[in-house]
Scaffold this motif. Structure first.
Motif, PDB file in Angstrom:
ATOM      1  N   LYS A   2       0.204  -1.552   2.446  1.00  0.00           N
ATOM      2  CA  LYS A   2       0.304  -1.017   3.822  1.00  0.00           C
ATOM      3  C   LYS A   2       0.599   0.482   3.804  1.00  0.00           C
ATOM      4  O   LYS A   2      -0.059   1.270   4.487  1.00  0.00           O
ATOM      5  N   THR A   3       1.625   0.862   3.026  1.00  0.00           N
ATOM      6  CA  THR A   3       1.964   2.290   2.957  1.00  0.00           C
ATOM      7  C   THR A   3       0.813   3.071   2.330  1.00  0.00           C
ATOM      8  O   THR A   3       0.475   4.170   2.784  1.00  0.00           O
ATOM      9  N   THR A   4       0.176   2.473   1.328  1.00  0.00           N
ATOM     10  CA  THR A   4      -0.967   3.143   0.682  1.00  0.00           C
ATOM     11  C   THR A   4      -2.061   3.409   1.722  1.00  0.00           C
ATOM     12  O   THR A   4      -2.647   4.495   1.747  1.00  0.00           O
ATOM     13  N   LEU A  53       3.223   5.123  11.852  1.00  0.00           N
ATOM     14  CA  LEU A  53       4.636   4.755  11.791  1.00  0.00           C
ATOM     15  C   LEU A  53       4.801   3.726  10.672  1.00  0.00           C
ATOM     16  O   LEU A  53       4.244   2.626  10.754  1.00  0.00           O
ATOM     17  N   ASP A  54       5.543   4.079   9.608  1.00  0.00           N
ATOM     18  CA  ASP A  54       5.709   3.162   8.479  1.00  0.00           C
ATOM     19  C   ASP A  54       7.081   2.502   8.565  1.00  0.00           C
ATOM     20  O   ASP A  54       8.082   3.091   8.152  1.00  0.00           O
ATOM     21  N   GLU A  55       7.120   1.313   9.118  1.00  0.00           N
ATOM     22  CA  GLU A  55       8.380   0.586   9.335  1.00  0.00           C
ATOM     23  C   GLU A  55       9.447   1.504   9.923  1.00  0.00           C
ATOM     24  O   GLU A  55      10.525   1.667   9.341  1.00  0.00           O
ATOM     25  N   PRO A  56       9.168   2.108  11.073  1.00  0.00           N
ATOM     26  CA  PRO A  56      10.063   3.148  11.579  1.00  0.00           C
ATOM     27  C   PRO A  56      11.420   2.606  12.028  1.00  0.00           C
ATOM     28  O   PRO A  56      12.378   3.355  12.104  1.00  0.00           O
TER      29      PRO A  56
END
Ligand SMILES: Nc1ncnc2c1ncn2[C@@H]1O[C@H](COP(=O)(O)OP(=O)(O)OP(=O)(O)O)[C@@H](O)[C@H]1O
Ligand SMILES: [Mg+2]
Length: 258
Positions: A49-51, A159-162
């Motif tokens: 996901k982050t990638t 938004l990465d797990e904000p």
């Protein structure tokens, strides 16, 4: 092809070299996102996901496939895309307004002042301009990080797990705040989350990813009116559908890895 603010991810694959072996992180991932859509991505830890967000924001300029934004293939960062990480990444030695101003590129001092003030107001931090990060709560720090990502007026906010580090009540409050900011700014938002309820509350569609290598498993639309009622039957039905899809590959994954 629509070029105005549309994002097309086509057959994106990514392999990292780690020592003598290769890690296949993303496999043939395709997804189209309309301008102004709110899209959430859910999937097991490590599924990429982050990638994927790093590719969209331009931090992984070398990849197979195409990510087309506004008609051009993305191959680096740009002011048209902003990102908020799970940890707020504010500089502790700078005040809130200085942290937000840091993201601004190519503006006069007067313009900077105006943009910082209007974005701090947008995220509800008016009055905290001179505070330092350690004087803020977790939710306030994430608001400051959102202001910093929005200050260049991007067309896409990632938004990465904000809200991952916040308590349940603050998260619910922040859901309403993120929805309000999205509606006021009228931009595309793409959020990675582990919280299915959060995804159903905020999204127009939810992308479920499968793991090793990361693939698009299913896109689930959320055709519910806003603001959403978490207790309504429709809401619970969508949540169940997402959980069911998520568990499909999760059970398979754990069956073979434990
Ligand atoms: N720069 C890198 N070099 C080598 N491997 C990497 C690199 N970045 C990520 N990976 C690997 O890619 C895989 C996916 O990582 P990623 O951070 O995208 O997962 P994720 O879905 O965001 O997980 P989480 O939910 O835990 O945040 C992991 O196996 C990770 O070790
Ligand atoms: Mg991640």
């Amino acid at each position: 092809m629509t070029t105005n603010g549309a994002l097309h991810i086509r057959n994106v694959s990514k392999r990292y070299r780690v020592q003598d072996s290769e890690v296949h992180v993303l496999d043939n991932f395709s997804l189209s996102i309309k301008p102004g859509e709110f899209v959430s991505i859910v999937g097991l830890s490590g599924c990429g996901k982050t990638t994927l967000l790093r590719h969209i924001v331009g931090l992984e300029p070398e990849y197979d496939g195409d990510i087309i934004f506004n008609g051009s293939r993305l191959d680096g960062p740009g002011l048209d895309r902003g990102i908020v990480f799970q940890d707020h990444r504010l500089f502790p030695w700078l005040t809130v307004e200085k942290n937000v101003a840091l993201g601004l590129v190519g503006r006069s001092e007067k313009e900077k002042g105006k943009l910082v003030a209007s974005h701090l107001e947008l995220v509800g931090l008016k009055g905290f301009e001179k505070s330092y990060p350690h004087q803020l709560s977790g939710g306030m720090s994430q608001r400051a990080a959102i202001a910093r990502a929005l200050v260049n007026q991007p067309e896409i906010l990632l938004l990465d797990e904000p809200l991952g580090a916040l308590d349940a009540l603050t998260r619910m409050y922040m859901h309403r705040e993120i929805e309000r900011i999205w509606q006021e700014e009228k931009i595309t938002m793409i959020m990675v989350t582990h919280d299915v309820e959060e995804a159903v509350y905020l999204s127009d569609k939810i992308v479920v990813m499968s793991a090793k290598p990361g693939r698009l498993q299913k896109v689930i639309p959320v055709p519910l009116a806003r603001p959403r009622d978490r207790a309504s039957l429709d809401f619970v039905e969508v949540k169940e559908a997402v959980l069911e899809e998520f568990m499909l590959h999760t059970e398979h994954h754990f069956a073979y890895s434990i």
